[in-house]
Design an enzyme around this catalytic site. Sequence first.
Site, mmCIF file in Angstrom:
data_model
loop_
_atom_site.group_PDB
_atom_site.id
_atom_site.type_symbol
_atom_site.label_atom_id
_atom_site.label_comp_id
_atom_site.label_asym_id
_atom_site.label_seq_id
_atom_site.Cartn_x
_atom_site.Cartn_y
_atom_site.Cartn_z
ATOM 1 N N VAL A 64 0.833 -1.207 0.000
ATOM 2 C CA VAL A 64 0.000 0.000 0.000
ATOM 3 C C VAL A 64 0.868 1.258 0.000
ATOM 4 O O VAL A 64 0.574 2.226 -0.714
ATOM 5 C CB VAL A 64 -0.975 0.000 1.200
ATOM 6 C CG1 VAL A 64 -1.672 1.340 1.355
ATOM 7 C CG2 VAL A 64 -1.993 -1.121 1.041
ATOM 8 N N GLU A 65 1.933 1.241 0.765
ATOM 9 C CA GLU A 65 2.769 2.441 0.890
ATOM 10 C C GLU A 65 3.508 2.771 -0.409
ATOM 11 O O GLU A 65 3.497 3.922 -0.850
ATOM 12 C CB GLU A 65 3.788 2.272 2.031
ATOM 13 C CG GLU A 65 3.180 2.275 3.413
ATOM 14 C CD GLU A 65 2.673 3.638 3.869
ATOM 15 O OE1 GLU A 65 2.878 4.653 3.169
ATOM 16 O OE2 GLU A 65 2.056 3.691 4.942
#
Length: 191
Positions: A64-65
């Site tokens: 996600v990051e």
Amino acid sequence: MNQLKRKLIRKRILLPLFLVVLVLVLFNTRWLAWIYPIEFKNEIRAHASAYQVDPFLIASIIRVETNFQPSMESKKGALGVMQLMPDTAQWVMDKAHLNNVSMETVKHDADPNIEIGTWYLGNLMQQFGGNEIAVIAAYNAGPSKVKSWISSGQWDGTLEHAKDIPYGETRHYVQRVLYYYKQYTKLYDAF
């Protein structure tokens, strides 16, 4: 051979081949690993073991990051593959006695970045009594914010009431991390 004969031969070959591929795709989820790869497996595995953190959680947060892209820096100044804020990274380096790590390596080298991020996740697990949902929210919004939401009754720290998370970005972040966590644990038997 005429045109009609070639079309018939193609249909006789291509249709069964298509059906075989379709069956493989529908009944074997291993092909999805191409869509949901996990990079830095050795680093994640080593640090997950050292700091007692679920490696699939680490991989999901990284996905996600930064989608496993090292040397990333956000508009807010978060660094590296796990998008660590410099103050948080420095705090972890001091607390964990990681004297051989510099801010430059945190930004450019996945291994120390994953180590610091994993140590931090382990610390958040302790702060939130193992509540992974609250930990994911705290990784995004900060532990003080999440503690204040829980203590004030704005959010109870559960997935069932994630809609009550006051920050839309954090609500979405929790949902995305859990989506990838579910995909990874379904696709990969072990890490």
